[in-house]
Design a protein around this motif. Structure first.
Motif, PDB file in Angstrom:
ATOM      1  N   ALA A   1       0.826  -1.203   0.112  1.00 15.13           N
ATOM      2  CA  ALA A   1      -0.108   0.019  -0.045  1.00 15.13           C
ATOM      3  C   ALA A   1       0.819   1.281  -0.002  1.00 15.13           C
ATOM      4  N   LEU A   2       2.009   1.380   0.885  1.00 18.96           N
ATOM      5  CA  LEU A   2       2.878   2.374   0.669  1.00 18.96           C
ATOM      6  C   LEU A   2       3.473   2.520  -0.591  1.00 18.96           C
ATOM      7  N   ASP A   3       3.816   1.531  -1.272  1.00 17.67           N
ATOM      8  CA  ASP A   3       4.405   1.735  -2.718  1.00 17.67           C
ATOM      9  C   ASP A   3       3.220   2.094  -3.504  1.00 17.67           C
ATOM     10  N   ARG A   4       1.961   1.905  -3.516  1.00 16.96           N
ATOM     11  CA  ARG A   4       1.000   2.537  -4.221  1.00 16.96           C
ATOM     12  C   ARG A   4       0.860   3.901  -3.977  1.00 16.96           C
ATOM     13  N   LEU A   5       0.790   4.247  -2.774  1.00 14.28           N
ATOM     14  CA  LEU A   5       0.653   5.721  -2.229  1.00 14.28           C
ATOM     15  C   LEU A   5       1.989   6.455  -2.970  1.00 14.28           C
ATOM     16  N   LYS A   6       3.168   5.860  -3.180  1.00 14.10           N
ATOM     17  CA  LYS A   6       4.283   6.763  -3.637  1.00 14.10           C
ATOM     18  C   LYS A   6       4.211   6.904  -5.059  1.00 14.10           C
ATOM     19  N   GLU A   7       3.626   5.872  -5.614  1.00 15.13           N
ATOM     20  CA  GLU A   7       3.488   6.043  -7.019  1.00 15.13           C
ATOM     21  C   GLU A   7       2.193   6.925  -7.636  1.00 15.13           C
ATOM     22  N   ALA A   8       1.182   7.121  -6.621  1.00 15.56           N
ATOM     23  CA  ALA A   8      -0.036   7.841  -6.941  1.00 15.56           C
ATOM     24  C   ALA A   8       0.498   9.616  -6.777  1.00 15.56           C
ATOM     25  N   ASP A   9       1.633   9.606  -6.284  1.00 16.11           N
ATOM     26  CA  ASP A   9       2.118  11.075  -6.016  1.00 16.11           C
ATOM     27  C   ASP A   9       1.185  11.980  -5.772  1.00 16.11           C
ATOM     28  N   TYR A  10       0.490  12.010  -4.753  1.00 11.73           N
ATOM     29  CA  TYR A  10      -0.666  12.863  -4.483  1.00 11.73           C
ATOM     30  C   TYR A  10       0.108  14.234  -4.162  1.00 11.73           C
ATOM     31  N   ALA A  11       1.066  14.211  -3.065  1.00 16.13           N
ATOM     32  CA  ALA A  11       1.735  15.485  -2.769  1.00 16.13           C
ATOM     33  C   ALA A  11       2.189  16.356  -3.879  1.00 16.13           C
ATOM     34  N   GLY A  12       2.768  15.594  -4.829  1.00 13.63           N
ATOM     35  CA  GLY A  12       3.266  16.532  -6.162  1.00 13.63           C
ATOM     36  C   GLY A  12       2.344  17.027  -6.798  1.00 13.63           C
ATOM     37  N   ARG A  13       1.015  16.303  -6.639  1.00 15.48           N
ATOM     38  CA  ARG A  13      -0.146  17.380  -7.341  1.00 15.48           C
ATOM     39  C   ARG A  13      -0.785  18.264  -6.388  1.00 15.48           C
ATOM     40  N   GLY A  14      -0.236  18.383  -5.343  1.00 13.37           N
ATOM     41  CA  GLY A  14      -0.853  19.312  -4.164  1.00 13.37           C
ATOM     42  C   GLY A  14      -1.970  18.881  -3.410  1.00 13.37           C
ATOM     43  N   GLU A  15      -2.228  17.569  -3.447  1.00 17.24           N
ATOM     44  CA  GLU A  15      -3.483  17.060  -2.671  1.00 17.24           C
ATOM     45  C   GLU A  15      -2.967  16.554  -1.322  1.00 17.24           C
ATOM     46  N   PHE A  16      -2.327  17.211  -0.582  1.00 13.65           N
ATOM     47  CA  PHE A  16      -1.684  16.942   0.746  1.00 13.65           C
ATOM     48  C   PHE A  16      -2.462  16.226   1.932  1.00 13.65           C
ATOM     49  N   GLN A  17      -3.885  16.760   1.792  1.00 14.36           N
ATOM     50  CA  GLN A  17      -4.700  16.064   2.733  1.00 14.36           C
ATOM     51  C   GLN A  17      -5.009  14.548   2.277  1.00 14.36           C
ATOM     52  N   LEU A  18      -5.222  14.266   0.964  1.00 18.76           N
ATOM     53  CA  LEU A  18      -5.536  12.964   0.602  1.00 18.76           C
ATOM     54  C   LEU A  18      -4.288  12.042   0.777  1.00 18.76           C
ATOM     55  N   HIS A  19      -3.113  12.586   0.748  1.00 25.94           N
ATOM     56  CA  HIS A  19      -1.799  11.904   0.685  1.00 25.94           C
ATOM     57  C   HIS A  19      -1.479  11.692   2.366  1.00 25.94           C
TER      58      HIS A  19
END
Length: 407
Positions: A249-267
């Motif tokens: 799940a952590l690998d999938r979260l890193k690949e999603a890159d929510y923080a890079g798109r500015g979606e910090f709350q979701l990350h």
């Protein structure tokens, strides 16, 4: 009709010397369907010297009522004739009457000594000169020999409402016996009596065995049905270890890159759920349904179980994630990636190590250096299924606004 003709002939014979004889055609007798009307004798008419009126004979199976002043003509017959004792016979009564009249069978009719079974009547049908109606009486007779149907009345109603009756003529018929065609049949001799043992132990034993077999079969059928309907356990594959689920799940979260798109709350929301799910699946701590403050007490009680993790470090990490989730703090993307790696380090540090070598050697934990490490408790083993968010349920859209933790 015959009495009327004789009366006319007698008057004509008395007046014959004063009146010259004149030939007169013979009046044909009325048919059964035409009512017989009395004829008035003419004083100037003389009867034929040689010929006398003769009534036509009725059929053998029909009986006609004598001619009266009644406008209703009745005939009757019985079928089958001859019959056998106890057979169902049909007494068919045909009634001819003028138009405007109504004909019925009286209520409570009895045909003693006959047994009346049923009565049926047909619809009136036209004969050209009036109407005709057929009554069918189903009867039985239980005496052998010559028999006769009784004479009984038929009710008819005139157009003016007057109610009168007409008699149905009796009819002779023959009833034969059911014995063989012998002149003097003899009674057969009786069979000799059969002696039975009493009490009959053999019959009783057979009855008991049969009843027991039926009861045993019934009980066996019920037990078999219950056995067929028994709940059967469903064998499921062993659950995946909690550490593998969390790392994937952590690998999938890193690949999603929510923080890079500015979606910090979701990350940080997904990061918090992954870590809480790991704690619940690995150590049996109810973490997913608790807030950070509620989780603090549970971690302190399980401090020995989660070693080498420290409850204070886990609480501090969750509080930093809550700042982003609820306070809308926007950290740098590098800090968000570092938080993922920090959570990964917590998972790797508490991952149980499989023993390598002989079975009598204690398992070694290489995560903290040297020395044997205590084995994880049975209820905290990796076989427990973690309650993590499925990978397919990770949203790709921004998460809506979250409520504050204290609300």
């Amino acid at each position: 009709m015959t009495l009327s003709l004789l009366h006319g002939l007698l008057l004509a014979a008395l007046l014959a010397p004063a009146v010259a004889p004149a030939p007169e055609p013979a009046t044909p007798p009325p048919t059964p369907t035409q009512p017989a009307l009395p004829s008035a004798p003419a004083p100037s008419v003389a009867p034929l010297p040689a010929a006398a009126p003769v009534d036509e004979p009725a059929p053998e199976d029909m009986s006609s009522a004598p001619a009266t002043d009644s406008p209703v003509a009745i005939s009757a017959r019985v079928t089958p004739d001859p019959s056998q004792i106890g057979d169902l016979l049909e007494l068919e009564v045909t009634v001819a009457y003028p138009t405007g009249y109504a004909v019925n069978v009286p209520l409570g009719l009895k045909l003693d000594p006959m047994h009346l079974v049923s009565v049926e009547e047909s619809e009136p049908e036209s004969t050209g000169q009036g109407l005709r109606k057929v009554f069918t009486f189903t009867i039985q007779h239980f005496a052998v020999g010559e028999a006769k149907t009784p004479s009984f009345p038929i009710t008819y109603v005139a157009p003016d409402g007057a109610v009168q009756t007409a008699q149905v003529p009796s009819h002779n018929f023959t009833v034969t016996a059911l014995l063989a065609n012998e002149a003097e049949p003899k009674r057969q001799g009786e069979d000799p009596p059969i002696s039975l043992e009493y009490p009959n132990h053999r019959a009783e034993t057979a009855i008991y065995y049969t009843a027991g077999a039926l009861v045993a079969g019934f009980v066996s059928a019920l037990l078999w049905l219950r056995w067929r309907r028994r709940p059967r356990p469903v064998v499921l594959p062993p659950p995946e270890p909690a550490d593998r689920v969390a790392l994937r799940a952590l690998d999938r979260l890193k690949e999603a890159d929510y923080a890079g798109r500015g979606e910090f709350q979701l990350h940080y929301l997904m990061l918090t759920e992954i870590l809480k799910g790991y704690l619940e699946g690995r150590f049996g701590i109810d973490a997913l349904e608790r807030t950070t403050d509620e989780l603090r007490a549970a971690l302190l009680r399980s401090e020995a179980a989660i070693a080498p993790l420290k409850p204070t470090e886990v609480i501090r990490f969750l509080q930093q994630c809550d700042l982003v989730k609820f306070a809308r703090f926007a950290p740098p993307p590098s800090e968000a990636s570092a938080a993922v790696e920090q959570a990964r380090g917590m998972v790797v540090a508490t991952t149980p190590v499989a023993p390598a070598g002989p079975k009598d050697q204690a398992p070694q934990d290489t995560s903290s250096g040297t020395g044997p490490k205590e084995q994880a408790p049975k209820d905290m083993s990796s076989s427990a299924a973690p309650k993590l968010v499925p990978e397919s349920d990770i949203p790709t859209e921004p998460v809506p606004k979250f409520k504050e933790e204290g609300e």
